[in-house]
Design a protein around this motif. Sequence first.
Motif, PDB file in Angstrom:
ATOM      1  N   PRO A   1      -7.032   9.158   1.016  1.00 49.19           N
ATOM      2  CA  PRO A   1      -5.723   8.485   1.053  1.00 49.19           C
ATOM      3  C   PRO A   1      -5.824   7.025   1.500  1.00 49.19           C
ATOM      4  CG  PRO A   1      -5.717  10.489   2.403  1.00 49.19           C
ATOM      5  CD  PRO A   1      -7.112  10.312   1.917  1.00 49.19           C
ATOM      6  N   ASP A   2      -6.904   6.681   2.184  1.00 45.41           N
ATOM      7  CA  ASP A   2      -7.078   5.286   2.605  1.00 45.41           C
ATOM      8  C   ASP A   2      -8.155   4.638   1.748  1.00 45.41           C
ATOM      9  OD1 ASP A   2      -5.150   5.281   4.667  1.00 45.41           O
ATOM     10  OD2 ASP A   2      -6.519   6.587   5.793  1.00 45.41           O
TER      11      ASP A   2
ATOM     12  N   ALA B   1      12.497   5.044  -1.943  1.00 46.41           N
ATOM     13  CA  ALA B   1      11.858   5.586  -3.151  1.00 46.41           C
ATOM     14  C   ALA B   1      10.501   6.182  -2.800  1.00 46.41           C
ATOM     15  CB  ALA B   1      11.702   4.487  -4.200  1.00 46.41           C
ATOM     16  N   ASP B   2       9.799   5.513  -1.924  1.00 41.44           N
ATOM     17  CA  ASP B   2       8.497   6.000  -1.466  1.00 41.44           C
ATOM     18  C   ASP B   2       8.650   7.376  -0.786  1.00 41.44           C
ATOM     19  OD1 ASP B   2       5.705   4.295  -0.407  1.00 41.44           O
ATOM     20  OD2 ASP B   2       6.259   6.155   0.583  1.00 41.44           O
ATOM     21  N   ALA B   3       9.755   7.532  -0.033  1.00 40.72           N
ATOM     22  CA  ALA B   3       9.991   8.823   0.644  1.00 40.72           C
ATOM     23  C   ALA B   3      10.264   9.924  -0.382  1.00 40.72           C
ATOM     24  CB  ALA B   3      11.164   8.694   1.617  1.00 40.72           C
ATOM     25  N   VAL B   4      11.016   9.593  -1.432  1.00 42.33           N
ATOM     26  CA  VAL B   4      11.258  10.583  -2.495  1.00 42.33           C
ATOM     27  C   VAL B   4       9.935  10.944  -3.170  1.00 42.33           C
ATOM     28  CG1 VAL B   4      12.323  10.942  -4.756  1.00 42.33           C
ATOM     29  CG2 VAL B   4      13.642   9.846  -2.934  1.00 42.33           C
ATOM     30  N   ALA B   5       9.131   9.910  -3.451  1.00 42.38           N
ATOM     31  CA  ALA B   5       7.855  10.143  -4.132  1.00 42.38           C
ATOM     32  C   ALA B   5       6.941  11.029  -3.281  1.00 42.38           C
ATOM     33  CB  ALA B   5       7.181   8.811  -4.439  1.00 42.38           C
ATOM     34  N   THR B   6       6.960  10.807  -1.973  1.00 36.39           N
ATOM     35  CA  THR B   6       6.136  11.623  -1.062  1.00 36.39           C
ATOM     36  C   THR B   6       6.520  13.098  -1.209  1.00 36.39           C
ATOM     37  OG1 THR B   6       6.043   9.750   0.442  1.00 36.39           O
ATOM     38  CG2 THR B   6       5.486  11.897   1.375  1.00 36.39           C
ATOM     39  N   ALA B   7       7.839  13.348  -1.238  1.00 41.65           N
ATOM     40  CA  ALA B   7       8.301  14.743  -1.376  1.00 41.65           C
ATOM     41  C   ALA B   7       7.952  15.281  -2.765  1.00 41.65           C
ATOM     42  CB  ALA B   7       9.805  14.807  -1.143  1.00 41.65           C
ATOM     43  N   ALA B   8       8.095  14.439  -3.787  1.00 36.73           N
ATOM     44  CA  ALA B   8       7.878  14.922  -5.160  1.00 36.73           C
ATOM     45  C   ALA B   8       6.412  15.303  -5.397  1.00 36.73           C
ATOM     46  CB  ALA B   8       8.331  13.865  -6.164  1.00 36.73           C
TER      47      ALA B   8
ATOM     48  N   ASP C   1       0.814  -1.228   0.000  1.00 34.49           N
ATOM     49  CA  ASP C   1       0.000   0.000   0.000  1.00 34.49           C
ATOM     50  C   ASP C   1       0.842   1.269   0.000  1.00 34.49           C
ATOM     51  OD1 ASP C   1      -2.144  -1.628   0.276  1.00 34.49           O
ATOM     52  OD2 ASP C   1      -2.493  -1.196   2.396  1.00 34.49           O
ATOM     53  N   GLY C   2       2.179   1.148   0.056  1.00 36.47           N
ATOM     54  CA  GLY C   2       3.001   2.335   0.258  1.00 36.47           C
ATOM     55  C   GLY C   2       2.833   2.829   1.686  1.00 36.47           C
ATOM     56  N   THR C   3       3.515   3.921   2.020  1.00 39.01           N
ATOM     57  CA  THR C   3       3.383   4.449   3.386  1.00 39.01           C
ATOM     58  C   THR C   3       2.163   5.381   3.458  1.00 39.01           C
ATOM     59  OG1 THR C   3       4.761   6.318   2.771  1.00 39.01           O
ATOM     60  CG2 THR C   3       5.880   4.428   3.762  1.00 39.01           C
TER      61      THR C   3
END
Length: 403
Positions: free
Chosen positions: A90-91, A289-296, A64-66
């Motif tokens: 988001p859920d 990668a998920d953390a980068v995507a969150t920021a992007a 589900d990603g973070t």
Amino acid sequence: MLNSNLDVLPENAFPRLAELIAGITPAQSPILLSLGEPGHPMPDFVGDILQAHQSDYTKYPPIDGTPGFRSAAAGWLNRRFGLHACPVNPDGGVLPLNGTREGLFSIAFIVTPPRKADKQPAILMPNPFYQCYAGAAAAAGAEAIYLDAPAETGFLPDLDKLTPELLERTALFYLCSPANPQGAVAGLDYLKRLITLAREFDFVIAFDECYSEIYLDTPPPGGLQAAQMLAGERDGAGHPFANLLVFNSLSKRSNLAGLRSGLIAGDPMLLAKFRQFRAYVGPTNPLPADAVATAAWSDEAHVIANRALYREKFTVAEGILTGHFDYYTPAGGFFLWLNVGDSEAATKKLWREAGVKVLPGKYLSRTQPDGTNPGAQYIRVALVLERDSIAEGLRRIRDVLNG
Ligand SMILES: Cc1ncc(COP(=O)(O)O)c(C=O)c1O
């Protein structure tokens, strides 16, 4: 021993291009305009975030990603498409993808029943089209139906031509807007009409919106936005996003094709099925990668800067190509779709005499039973390199093909 469903698939476009130009030595230094791989810089926060999250590589990431990713992705969709009345939750309303391509492929397995209207199910897609759709249709055991999208219909499939017989056995409809390769953008009325048809004939729409952030002035509308408008116009029956899924990506928006990070959002019932299926397949996104995507997804400044770079190149293209090869500046995306008469002959000539590699439109389209192919006259030119190389490449295209 082999799955005969796959026999309908021809060789992919890029091996065909390699074969077409094999043995040709270019007369000038090569300029590669065939591949749609963004060449602009990635956002400057990527390295720091990856480093800060390095230790997370020891962990299995959740399918589900973070929660942070899902909030950032839902927040972006809600802001970008003005989803105030029907926001993405988001859920349950959005999930990460390992690049949109993976999700666009997997979705065919989830929404294609063995039979529909007592016939082989059909999967509809524009012609020309992103090649993944045809692979997915074949693997899912559906008949791929290629809907011509020529200049006469604004480079979009003509919805008026779809017969009830076809729609009744349609399981899935892929729509790419902005379109790869022609850059056509479907307006809200078109999107609403398609959603209405999907609900009437009980099929699913996969809106491939991965070029939605590359445009000149007007942000292309999206499938969720059209669904929200329809929800306001009807009696409120059913989920506002029923029958539709949208796919988006950081590959083009944020120049992060190698991060393999996309999103899928829409109908919660379909997403629950999708989630369950993908838990077996397991294409998760590593936590860094998920953390980068969150920021992007939370940052718009780099996207605005990226768009400005493409705009400069379209200005260059207009200066060089206006009046040649039916040039038009596309409403979205970063490709030129140039009418050169014979796409294979032009591609060979350009490689030989100009050192410019382009992709024949014929390889992105299917030849119809009557022998016509809507891409046969076109070449696709990707404006992904920096401006000076693009200017040089386009000048060579103009001069060699006109010479
Ligand atoms: C129309 C279209 N859809 C989807 C994709 C896949 O993008 P990604 O898997 O990198 O998100 C591409 C990539 O070129 C594309 O052109």
